[in-house]
Design an enzyme around this catalytic site. Structure first.
Site, mmCIF file in Angstrom:
data_model
loop_
_atom_site.group_PDB
_atom_site.id
_atom_site.type_symbol
_atom_site.label_atom_id
_atom_site.label_comp_id
_atom_site.label_asym_id
_atom_site.label_seq_id
_atom_site.Cartn_x
_atom_site.Cartn_y
_atom_site.Cartn_z
ATOM 1 N N ARG A 31 0.829 -1.212 0.000
ATOM 2 C CA ARG A 31 0.000 0.000 0.000
ATOM 3 C C ARG A 31 0.861 1.259 0.000
ATOM 4 N NH1 ARG A 31 -5.308 -1.294 1.713
ATOM 5 N NH2 ARG A 31 -5.743 0.760 0.919
ATOM 6 N N ARG A 35 -2.990 7.460 0.646
ATOM 7 C CA ARG A 35 -3.401 8.689 1.336
ATOM 8 C C ARG A 35 -2.343 9.346 2.206
ATOM 9 N NH1 ARG A 35 -8.724 6.102 3.622
ATOM 10 N NH2 ARG A 35 -7.276 4.355 3.554
ATOM 11 N N ARG A 44 -5.797 12.788 -6.882
ATOM 12 C CA ARG A 44 -7.148 12.263 -6.682
ATOM 13 C C ARG A 44 -8.230 13.337 -6.647
ATOM 14 N NH1 ARG A 44 -9.241 8.215 -3.246
ATOM 15 N NH2 ARG A 44 -11.076 9.443 -3.674
ATOM 16 N N ASP A 80 -7.266 -1.823 -6.962
ATOM 17 C CA ASP A 80 -7.732 -2.405 -5.704
ATOM 18 C C ASP A 80 -8.073 -3.866 -5.946
ATOM 19 O OD1 ASP A 80 -8.573 -1.564 -2.818
ATOM 20 O OD2 ASP A 80 -10.133 -2.926 -3.509
ATOM 21 N N TYR A 156 -15.711 -10.192 2.007
ATOM 22 C CA TYR A 156 -16.461 -8.952 1.750
ATOM 23 C C TYR A 156 -17.732 -9.226 0.954
ATOM 24 C CZ TYR A 156 -12.458 -6.111 3.287
ATOM 25 O OH TYR A 156 -11.457 -5.526 4.013
HETATM 26 O O1 CP3 Z 1 -0.138 -1.241 -2.620
HETATM 27 C C1 CP3 Z 1 -0.465 -0.290 -3.358
HETATM 28 O O2 CP3 Z 1 0.010 0.853 -3.212
HETATM 29 C C2 CP3 Z 1 -1.406 -0.562 -4.514
HETATM 30 C C3 CP3 Z 1 -2.795 -0.255 -4.302
HETATM 31 C C4 CP3 Z 1 -3.721 -1.060 -3.376
HETATM 32 C C5 CP3 Z 1 -4.925 -0.497 -2.864
HETATM 33 N N1 CP3 Z 1 -5.609 -1.477 -2.207
HETATM 34 C C6 CP3 Z 1 -5.362 0.908 -3.057
HETATM 35 C C7 CP3 Z 1 -6.416 1.461 -2.213
HETATM 36 C C8 CP3 Z 1 -3.676 -2.388 -2.943
HETATM 37 C C9 CP3 Z 1 -2.600 -3.441 -3.161
HETATM 38 C C10 CP3 Z 1 -4.881 -2.627 -2.209
HETATM 39 C C11 CP3 Z 1 -5.216 -3.948 -1.616
HETATM 40 C C12 CP3 Z 1 -6.403 -4.089 -0.771
HETATM 41 N N2 CP3 Z 1 -7.619 -3.449 -0.877
HETATM 42 C C13 CP3 Z 1 -6.505 -5.029 0.276
HETATM 43 C C14 CP3 Z 1 -5.427 -6.013 0.688
HETATM 44 C C15 CP3 Z 1 -4.361 -5.409 1.512
HETATM 45 C C16 CP3 Z 1 -4.791 -4.970 2.895
HETATM 46 O O3 CP3 Z 1 -4.735 -3.767 3.154
HETATM 47 O O4 CP3 Z 1 -5.121 -5.844 3.713
HETATM 48 C C17 CP3 Z 1 -7.790 -4.919 0.845
HETATM 49 C C18 CP3 Z 1 -8.355 -5.717 2.003
HETATM 50 C C19 CP3 Z 1 -8.495 -3.926 0.084
HETATM 51 C C20 CP3 Z 1 -9.907 -3.465 0.250
HETATM 52 C C21 CP3 Z 1 -9.975 -2.018 0.535
HETATM 53 N N3 CP3 Z 1 -9.788 -1.032 -0.419
HETATM 54 C C22 CP3 Z 1 -10.244 -1.375 1.775
HETATM 55 C C23 CP3 Z 1 -10.522 -2.100 3.082
HETATM 56 C C24 CP3 Z 1 -10.209 0.012 1.550
HETATM 57 C C25 CP3 Z 1 -10.519 1.156 2.495
HETATM 58 C C26 CP3 Z 1 -9.644 1.321 3.643
HETATM 59 C C27 CP3 Z 1 -8.172 1.320 3.313
HETATM 60 O O5 CP3 Z 1 -7.530 0.341 3.712
HETATM 61 O O6 CP3 Z 1 -7.682 2.224 2.636
HETATM 62 C C28 CP3 Z 1 -9.884 0.211 0.171
HETATM 63 C C29 CP3 Z 1 -9.713 1.494 -0.537
HETATM 64 C C30 CP3 Z 1 -8.353 1.755 -1.094
HETATM 65 N N4 CP3 Z 1 -7.599 0.859 -1.814
HETATM 66 C C31 CP3 Z 1 -7.629 2.976 -0.988
HETATM 67 C C32 CP3 Z 1 -6.425 2.801 -1.703
HETATM 68 C C33 CP3 Z 1 -5.334 3.826 -1.943
HETATM 69 C C34 CP3 Z 1 -8.132 4.234 -0.286
HETATM 70 C C35 CP3 Z 1 -9.048 4.978 -1.182
HETATM 71 C C36 CP3 Z 1 -9.033 6.424 -0.885
HETATM 72 O O7 CP3 Z 1 -8.032 7.080 -1.204
HETATM 73 O O8 CP3 Z 1 -10.052 6.896 -0.365
#
Ligand code: CP3
Length: 352
Positions: A31, A35, A44, A80, A156
């Site tokens: 990740r 943010r 964004r 994502d 989910y």
């Molecule tokens: O690693 C990276 O930089 C690549 C991008 C990436 C995102 N999500 C971008 C994202 C990756 C590899 C993920 C994986 C992901 N997404 C997982 C597995 C890894 C983990 O954290 O356990 C899971 C469970 C998700 C599902 C998800 N997507 C959640 C729970 C959320 C919201 C809360 C959070 O953790 O940010 C997202 C949204 C998301 N995915 C954001 C980003 C940058 C935030 C969106 C925003 O900017 O509002």
């Protein structure tokens, strides 16, 4: 170069994944795009998260930000784990976590899912990968693709959103196992073809994120999760792109993870790397595993922790320095920089 000195960033990561000699561990952060970077928030601005994932120019720029701004040594596709799920005809909203309007809780609902045609439904994912690879190839920086693991996606899809106890998911496990089985089978098929399509588009390493598999007892993990990981490790083209398997909170299933055939096991901070190296042996390389919150420490303390992780993982077949889970929105940028700089210094004499 076969002795592991003067490696490019691509060679260092690929060699560490495969257990070949390297000068020091490569470093990137789960990740890493997101943010905690003001530059991410600026790109964004005004766009929803999904629209950002669909916007090839912006997604390419966001993917590259950590490489340019905080010194990570690999680029991961900005997307994502729920993006390929759109190809099954499921409506998803991010608030900010994924929310599914109609949770999937019956065999009928699984059978109604559409057959994925990724190039038609989510062409932007592959376009982003192709553009990133063209930019990164001359710099010899490796490109990672990724997918959510079937169990985490199912968690989910059954709950409709994130959950503390995943009671609806576990109810299916214990009361209607056939429903969960067909859903996991369907998601396993999707994950295999999605990762192979990413490899075709230029991903050089792929990571499977199983963020929720750790909620299971070892016997349930063996029954429900292990077969999905094995099938994916067997059918993803690992000769072209090594596979990293991440299980959050998976200390109790480390031996099972080592049986999957994955090239790298990505571990969270609850696992002692020296202990993991001894248990896993030559079966896989290790990735991890600093607590993301530790990046709040002063730079010299971060450098000390990086040195300790590298020493602990030294007996492993290979080691990729990373966090134990993703960067958090509150992660200090200075901490991320200190982490990647400390990794580079490990190559210097006396650096470990
Ligand atoms: O690693 C990276 O930089 C690549 C991008 C990436 C995102 N999500 C971008 C994202 C990756 C590899 C993920 C994986 C992901 N997404 C997982 C597995 C890894 C983990 O954290 O356990 C899971 C469970 C998700 C599902 C998800 N997507 C959640 C729970 C959320 C919201 C809360 C959070 O953790 O940010 C997202 C949204 C998301 N995915 C954001 C980003 C940058 C935030 C969106 C925003 O900017 O509002």
């Amino acid at each position: 170069m076969s002795d592991g000195s003067t490696l490019t960033r691509s060679e260092r990561l690929l060699r560490a994944c495969r257990g070949e000699a390297v000068d020091r561990p490569p470093v990137w952060l789960m990740r890493q795009a997101g943010r905690y970077l003001p530059e991410y928030r600026a790109v964004r601005a005004g766009l929803s998260f999904l629209d950002t994932c669909r916007d090839v120019e912006r997604a390419v720029e966001i993917s590259l930000q950590p490489l340019r701004l905080v010194g990570t040594e690999a680029v991961i596709l900005f997307s994502d784990i729920f993006v390929p799920v759109l190809s099954l005809g499921i409506d998803i909203d991010f608030q900010p976590g994924p929310v599914i309007a109609t949770p999937i809780r019956s065999v009928d609902a699984v059978e109604r899912l559409t057959e994925p045609d990724y190039e038609a439904s989510i062409p932007y994912v592959f376009e982003i990968l192709r553009r990133l690879r063209a930019i990164l190839e001359p710099e010899q920086v490796p490109l990672l693709g990724f997918a959510g693991a079937p169990f985490t996606l199912a968690a989910y899809l059954v709950e409709g959103q994130g959950s503390r106890h995943f009671a609806a998911l576990k109810r299916l496990m214990y009361a209607e196992p056939d429903v969960l089985r067909v859903l996991l089978d369907r998601l396993t098929e999707m994950t295999v073809s999605y990762l192979n399509a990413q490899i075709d588009a230029g991903a050089q390493v792929v990571q499977l994120f199983d963020s929720w598999a750790g909620i299971l007892a070892p016997a349930d993990y063996r029954r429900w999760v292990l077969p999905t990981h094995r099938a994916i490790a067997e059918r993803v083209d690992r000769r072209r792109a090594p596979l990293i398997l991440y299980v959050n909170d998976g200390a109790h299933v480390l031996d099972e993870m080592a049986e999957t055939g994955a090239d790298v096991l990505s571990l969270d901070w609850r696992v002692d790397l020296a202990d993991a190296a001894a248990r896993v042996g030559r079966r896989a390389s290790l990735q991890g595993n600093l607590d993301p919150c530790a990046l709040a420490a002063p730079p010299d303390a971060i450098a000390k922790m990086v040195g300790e992780l590298a020493r602990a993982a030294a007996p492993a077949r290979g080691h990729v320095l990373n966090l134990g889970h993703g960067c958090l929105p509150e992660t200090p940028i200075a901490g991320v920089r200190a982490f990647t700089e400390a990794a580079r210094k490990l190559a210097e004499p006396g650096g470990r």
